[in-house]
Write a protein that holds these residues in place. Sequence first.
Motif, PDB file in Angstrom:
ATOM      1  N   GLY A  31      81.601  49.374  51.244  1.00 21.31           N
ATOM      2  CA  GLY A  31      82.184  48.432  50.289  1.00 21.31           C
ATOM      3  C   GLY A  31      81.399  47.130  50.230  1.00 21.31           C
ATOM      4  N   GLN A  32      81.860  46.219  49.398  1.00 18.30           N
ATOM      5  CA  GLN A  32      81.145  44.955  49.197  1.00 18.30           C
ATOM      6  C   GLN A  32      80.952  44.191  50.493  1.00 18.30           C
ATOM      7  N   PHE A  33      81.951  44.233  51.393  1.00 20.00           N
ATOM      8  CA  PHE A  33      81.853  43.494  52.654  1.00 20.00           C
ATOM      9  C   PHE A  33      81.780  44.444  53.846  1.00 20.00           C
ATOM     10  N   GLY A  34      81.306  45.664  53.607  1.00 20.08           N
ATOM     11  CA  GLY A  34      81.208  46.650  54.670  1.00 20.08           C
ATOM     12  C   GLY A  34      79.982  46.457  55.548  1.00 20.08           C
ATOM     13  N   GLU A  35      79.859  47.355  56.515  1.00 19.76           N
ATOM     14  CA  GLU A  35      78.770  47.250  57.483  1.00 19.76           C
ATOM     15  C   GLU A  35      77.400  47.446  56.842  1.00 19.76           C
ATOM     16  N   LEU A 146      78.795  33.971  57.270  1.00 19.36           N
ATOM     17  CA  LEU A 146      80.147  33.689  57.769  1.00 19.36           C
ATOM     18  C   LEU A 146      81.196  34.267  56.822  1.00 19.36           C
ATOM     19  N   HIS A 147      80.971  34.111  55.532  1.00 16.73           N
ATOM     20  CA  HIS A 147      81.892  34.666  54.545  1.00 16.73           C
ATOM     21  C   HIS A 147      81.961  36.185  54.652  1.00 16.73           C
ATOM     22  N   ALA A 148      80.805  36.837  54.780  1.00 17.91           N
ATOM     23  CA  ALA A 148      80.771  38.299  54.874  1.00 17.91           C
ATOM     24  C   ALA A 148      81.522  38.790  56.102  1.00 17.91           C
ATOM     25  N   GLU A 149      81.313  38.133  57.248  1.00 18.27           N
ATOM     26  CA  GLU A 149      82.001  38.540  58.474  1.00 18.27           C
ATOM     27  C   GLU A 149      83.508  38.268  58.370  1.00 18.27           C
ATOM     28  N   LEU A 154      88.612  40.885  58.129  1.00 18.22           N
ATOM     29  CA  LEU A 154      89.926  40.970  57.490  1.00 18.22           C
ATOM     30  C   LEU A 154      90.228  42.410  57.075  1.00 18.22           C
ATOM     31  N   GLN A 155      89.247  43.087  56.510  1.00 14.34           N
ATOM     32  CA  GLN A 155      89.474  44.459  56.058  1.00 14.34           C
ATOM     33  C   GLN A 155      89.686  45.412  57.230  1.00 14.34           C
ATOM     34  N   VAL A 156      88.922  45.252  58.304  1.00 16.19           N
ATOM     35  CA  VAL A 156      89.126  46.107  59.478  1.00 16.19           C
ATOM     36  C   VAL A 156      90.502  45.849  60.078  1.00 16.19           C
ATOM     37  N   SER A 157      90.940  44.597  60.089  1.00 10.12           N
ATOM     38  CA  SER A 157      92.275  44.268  60.604  1.00 10.12           C
ATOM     39  C   SER A 157      93.351  44.995  59.812  1.00 10.12           C
ATOM     40  N   ARG A 158      93.183  45.048  58.500  1.00  8.35           N
ATOM     41  CA  ARG A 158      94.170  45.747  57.670  1.00  8.35           C
ATOM     42  C   ARG A 158      94.140  47.245  57.926  1.00  8.35           C
ATOM     43  N   LEU A 159      92.940  47.803  58.063  1.00  8.44           N
ATOM     44  CA  LEU A 159      92.826  49.227  58.363  1.00  8.44           C
ATOM     45  C   LEU A 159      93.464  49.560  59.707  1.00  8.44           C
ATOM     46  N   TYR A 160      93.356  48.647  60.656  1.00  8.51           N
ATOM     47  CA  TYR A 160      93.920  48.864  61.985  1.00  8.51           C
ATOM     48  C   TYR A 160      95.401  49.203  61.901  1.00  8.51           C
ATOM     49  N   HIS A 161      96.108  48.537  61.000  1.00  8.22           N
ATOM     50  CA  HIS A 161      97.553  48.752  60.868  1.00  8.22           C
ATOM     51  C   HIS A 161      97.889  49.923  59.950  1.00  8.22           C
ATOM     52  N   MET A 162      96.867  50.573  59.424  1.00 11.46           N
ATOM     53  CA  MET A 162      97.098  51.724  58.549  1.00 11.46           C
ATOM     54  C   MET A 162      97.000  53.045  59.302  1.00 11.46           C
ATOM     55  N   THR A 163      96.793  52.991  60.609  1.00 10.03           N
ATOM     56  CA  THR A 163      96.703  54.208  61.410  1.00 10.03           C
ATOM     57  C   THR A 163      97.355  53.996  62.766  1.00 10.03           C
ATOM     58  N   LYS A 164      97.869  55.071  63.324  1.00  9.51           N
ATOM     59  CA  LYS A 164      98.408  55.048  64.688  1.00  9.51           C
ATOM     60  C   LYS A 164      97.473  55.780  65.644  1.00  9.51           C
ATOM     61  N   ASP A 165      96.360  56.288  65.131  1.00 11.98           N
ATOM     62  CA  ASP A 165      95.398  57.023  65.947  1.00 11.98           C
ATOM     63  C   ASP A 165      94.750  56.052  66.934  1.00 11.98           C
ATOM     64  N   ARG A 178      83.491  42.236  67.959  1.00 14.36           N
ATOM     65  CA  ARG A 178      82.124  41.868  67.598  1.00 14.36           C
ATOM     66  C   ARG A 178      82.103  40.985  66.350  1.00 14.36           C
ATOM     67  N   ASP A 179      82.963  41.286  65.366  1.00 16.71           N
ATOM     68  CA  ASP A 179      83.023  40.463  64.160  1.00 16.71           C
ATOM     69  C   ASP A 179      83.512  39.058  64.475  1.00 16.71           C
ATOM     70  N   ARG A 180      84.380  38.946  65.473  1.00 16.67           N
ATOM     71  CA  ARG A 180      84.821  37.618  65.892  1.00 16.67           C
ATOM     72  C   ARG A 180      83.644  36.841  66.480  1.00 16.67           C
ATOM     73  N   TYR A 181      82.871  37.491  67.341  1.00 17.38           N
ATOM     74  CA  TYR A 181      81.701  36.816  67.890  1.00 17.38           C
ATOM     75  C   TYR A 181      80.722  36.435  66.782  1.00 17.38           C
ATOM     76  N   HIS A 182      80.521  37.332  65.829  1.00 17.44           N
ATOM     77  CA  HIS A 182      79.576  37.026  64.752  1.00 17.44           C
ATOM     78  C   HIS A 182      80.018  35.806  63.960  1.00 17.44           C
ATOM     79  N   GLN A 183      81.322  35.637  63.781  1.00 16.05           N
ATOM     80  CA  GLN A 183      81.797  34.412  63.126  1.00 16.05           C
ATOM     81  C   GLN A 183      81.468  33.191  63.977  1.00 16.05           C
TER      82      GLN A 183
END
Length: 279
Positions: A31-35, A146-149, A154-165, A178-183
């Motif tokens: 996606g636009q802000f993906g890896e 900084l904006h990209a990270e 934010l998107q990974v955080s949302r995905l985290y709550h979309m699965t119980k795996d 790692r994204d927190r460190y990159h920020q």
Amino acid sequence: MFRHQKELQYEVKVDRPDPMLARQVQEVLGGQFGEMTVMMQYLFQGFNCRGEEKYKDLLMDIGTEEIGHVEMLCALISQLLEGASPEDQAKAAEDPAIAAIMGGINPQQLIMSGLGAVPTNSNGVPWNGAYIVASGNLLADMRSNLHAETQGRLQVSRLYHMTKDEGVRTVFRKMLARDRYHQYQWLAAISELEEKNGVVVPASFPPEAEMEAQPEAYKLFNLSEGTESKEGPWARGTAQDGTGDFEYVSDPKPKGKAPKPGVPAPELHHDLTASVTDK
């Protein structure tokens, strides 16, 4: 020179296949802000970097790490697709809500890649090189990073709550850390560059070239209903570079004249008469 190592940066092992989640994970891959975006953005900034070597080294360190994150997500998507079939696509579409929201399993993962990740977002839109920013101005680029990270985390955080795996969540937690460190890292670079050159980009533009417009640099125009914006620090106090004070303009007036364009040549078939705009 790049050298591939077979081991992943972090372990990837899902609890169970989930083709629908595999489609969702595509967003943080292609996606636009993906890896893929941050990987290419940091690497191109590094390739083009001139000046202090520490900035180029930083960009190449993190850009190369992001290559590993792309590989991790590809491994994650492949595991989530394990055993998926065209029948799963039809089954998912039986639920009207799921069909409306997701449209079923990503058919590209079945048709194009044979149960593998593809360089697209969650709706199958191909990754685009226009997503990346590599301007050659370090402060502008670091702010973009900084904006990209920020958006990616934010998107990974949302995905985290979309699965119980728990296996998937373990991968996401590593990425979030790692994204927190990159920020932190981009914030530190931004702070250092601002201290060196000032907060405005580009710092090298000659101030005397815009002196006549200097009064316009500090005004907040009230151009929407309500006046709440005047309460913020952007409407009062001294500008960050210390060159002037902010001003709130409650009833801004235009300072230019209404445009009066000329009539185009008849060969353009504009269907206008000369009397419309020539006076």
